[in-house]
Enzyme design. Structure first.
Site, PDB file in Angstrom:
ATOM      1  N   PRO A 224       0.447   2.434  -9.556  1.00  0.00           N
ATOM      2  CA  PRO A 224       0.275   3.886  -9.665  1.00  0.00           C
ATOM      3  C   PRO A 224      -0.995   4.229 -10.440  1.00  0.00           C
ATOM      4  O   PRO A 224      -1.259   3.668 -11.500  1.00  0.00           O
ATOM      5  CB  PRO A 224       1.536   4.324 -10.422  1.00  0.00           C
ATOM      6  CG  PRO A 224       2.554   3.281 -10.076  1.00  0.00           C
ATOM      7  CD  PRO A 224       1.777   2.004 -10.007  1.00  0.00           C
ATOM      8  N   GLU A 225      -1.782   5.139  -9.886  1.00  0.00           N
ATOM      9  CA  GLU A 225      -3.043   5.527 -10.506  1.00  0.00           C
ATOM     10  C   GLU A 225      -2.940   6.950 -11.053  1.00  0.00           C
ATOM     11  O   GLU A 225      -1.833   7.489 -11.202  1.00  0.00           O
ATOM     12  CB  GLU A 225      -4.173   5.373  -9.486  1.00  0.00           C
ATOM     13  CG  GLU A 225      -4.289   3.936  -8.967  1.00  0.00           C
ATOM     14  CD  GLU A 225      -5.363   3.733  -7.915  1.00  0.00           C
ATOM     15  OE1 GLU A 225      -6.335   4.529  -7.885  1.00  0.00           O
ATOM     16  OE2 GLU A 225      -5.244   2.788  -7.106  1.00  0.00           O
TER      17      GLU A 225
ATOM     18  N   LYS B 131      -3.688   6.121 -16.494  1.00  0.00           N
ATOM     19  CA  LYS B 131      -2.479   5.463 -16.007  1.00  0.00           C
ATOM     20  C   LYS B 131      -1.362   5.419 -17.049  1.00  0.00           C
ATOM     21  O   LYS B 131      -0.256   4.989 -16.751  1.00  0.00           O
ATOM     22  CB  LYS B 131      -2.817   4.032 -15.551  1.00  0.00           C
ATOM     23  CG  LYS B 131      -3.834   3.983 -14.411  1.00  0.00           C
ATOM     24  CD  LYS B 131      -4.128   2.547 -14.025  1.00  0.00           C
ATOM     25  CE  LYS B 131      -5.229   2.477 -12.971  1.00  0.00           C
ATOM     26  NZ  LYS B 131      -5.535   1.083 -12.566  1.00  0.00           N
TER      27      LYS B 131
END
Length: 378
Positions: free
Chosen positions: A2-3, A62
């Site tokens: 996940p960014e 992040k």
């Protein structure tokens, strides 16, 4: 992993469903990796959260955090495959119809939160690969970003737009001699940009990912700055929901890599190729992203020395990684190592099967006539 955009999605849902609610029940799994590697224990986390009110949520790249009515506060990182589920809420940034994604409590949970207000809410942090990190930070809520791990990371292009200016970017690019894609992925430079976002930004900026950062022209830097804010702001506004991303984005057309008879092309027919830059697979459109200066697949010792001199590190020495950088790079390294072991295991299994079949064929070989094949049987 996940960014920036995907993490922004979960912060949105925390604010929507959990903020201003008191935690009546906190359950934890005693995981000495997810908690332990971040310097916290599951028991400490449970004690810190139980009975307290959630007062807010925030993000830097992040990393994201949940602030409580009193310190310490929870600061988290999803690693490669972690996520926060909220019961009966569509927190996922992609569509999923897997039965296990509907069950509650979910598999591989690391903590479960339950509120006592009406309506009662339940949330679960999950991570089947154990590369996520959960820690406690003991400080005033407004000072979280001044403490590890956040203080070691670069500015967030959404939260820190006043910092991530064109002049700031120009100074950052000119001070280093590294492939521009590698510079964007380094969280010490700028927070939140990962592999797909880096590729999307460089595609819109029409810059080749291998080109050295210090060789970009002023016009290219201007375009890169605009592309960073365009891609980051658009994807965050859409809460990381890729179904809603613009159809002309590279993201929409890059996922056929490795699939037979499915060439990676844009709707206009332009071909997408894949390169390894900074140890990561990069999607590139050669007809758009022209090389206008020196490029490098890997940095030579001489180049690394030049970069280290420019940054105050002796040539030939190693740049000291911060705890935050090490944590993220270790997660990626562990993931790559796991994949490598699986591949090796599969190859060994095939080799063992072939050896067994070969021995069997030798024993039962006919004394005369054509020699039997030693190919692995289907």
């Amino acid at each position: 992993m996940p960014e920036l955009a995907e993490v922004a999605r979960i912060v949105h849902f925390i604010r929507k469903y959990l903020v201003d609610k008191t935690l009546s029940k906190v359950q934890v799994q005693h995981d000495d990796i997810v908690y332990g590697k971040a310097g916290t224990s599951a028991a400490e986390f449970q004690k810190a959260m139980q009975g307290k009110k959630i007062t807010g949520a925030g993000q830097q790249g992040k990393y994201f955090w949940i602030t409580m009515s009193s310190p310490p506060h929870a600061v988290m990182h999803f690693g490669m495959a972690g996520w926060l589920k909220i019961k009966d809420a569509d927190t996922y940034y992609y569509r999923t119809d897997k039965p296990e994604d509907k069950e509650w409590p979910p598999k591989y949970w690391k903590f479960l939160l339950e509120t006592d207000e009406d309506p009662k809410m339940e949330a679960a942090f999950v991570d089947f690969r154990r590369l996520a990190r959960i820690r406690l930070v003991d400080c005033p809520a407004d000072d979280i970003r001044n403490y590890t791990p956040l203080k070691e990371n670069g500015p967030d292009p959404i939260a820190d737009k006043d910092i991530v200016t064109e002049n700031w970017l120009k100074e950052k690019l000119k001070s280093k001699k590294v492939p521009v894609k590698a510079l964007l992925l380094d969280q010490a430079n700028i927070s939140g940009i990962g592999n797909w976002m880096g590729d999307e930004i460089l595609y819109h900026a029409k810059i080749h990912p291998e080109q050295y950062s210090n060789t970009l022209s002023d016009d290219q830097i201007k375009q890169l700055h605009e592309s960073i804010h365009y891609v980051c702001s658009t994807s965050v506004e859409l809460l990381g929901d890729s179904d809603q991303f613009p159809e002309h984005w590279l993201f929409k057309h890059r996922w056929s890599k490795g699939k037979k008879n499915q060439p990676s092309v844009l709707p206009n027919g332009e071909k997408i190729v894949f390169l390894t830059v900074g140890g990561r697979t990069s999607a590139v459109v050669p007809s758009v992203q022209k090389k206008t200066g020196p490029v490098a697949k890997e940095i030579s010792d001489e180049d690394a020395g030049d970069d280290k001199k420019a940054n105050g590190t002796p040539a030939g020495g190693k740049r000291k990684r911060t705890a935050a950088q090490k944590e993220e790079s270790d997660s990626e390294a562990e993931e790559a190592d796991t994949a490598a072991k699986k591949t090796a295991s599969k190859k060994q299994s095939k080799k063992d099967v072939k050896t067994e079949d070969t021995e069997e064929d030798k024993k039962s070989a006919a004394p005369v006539g054509r020699r039997r094949s030693t190919r692995t049987r289907k």
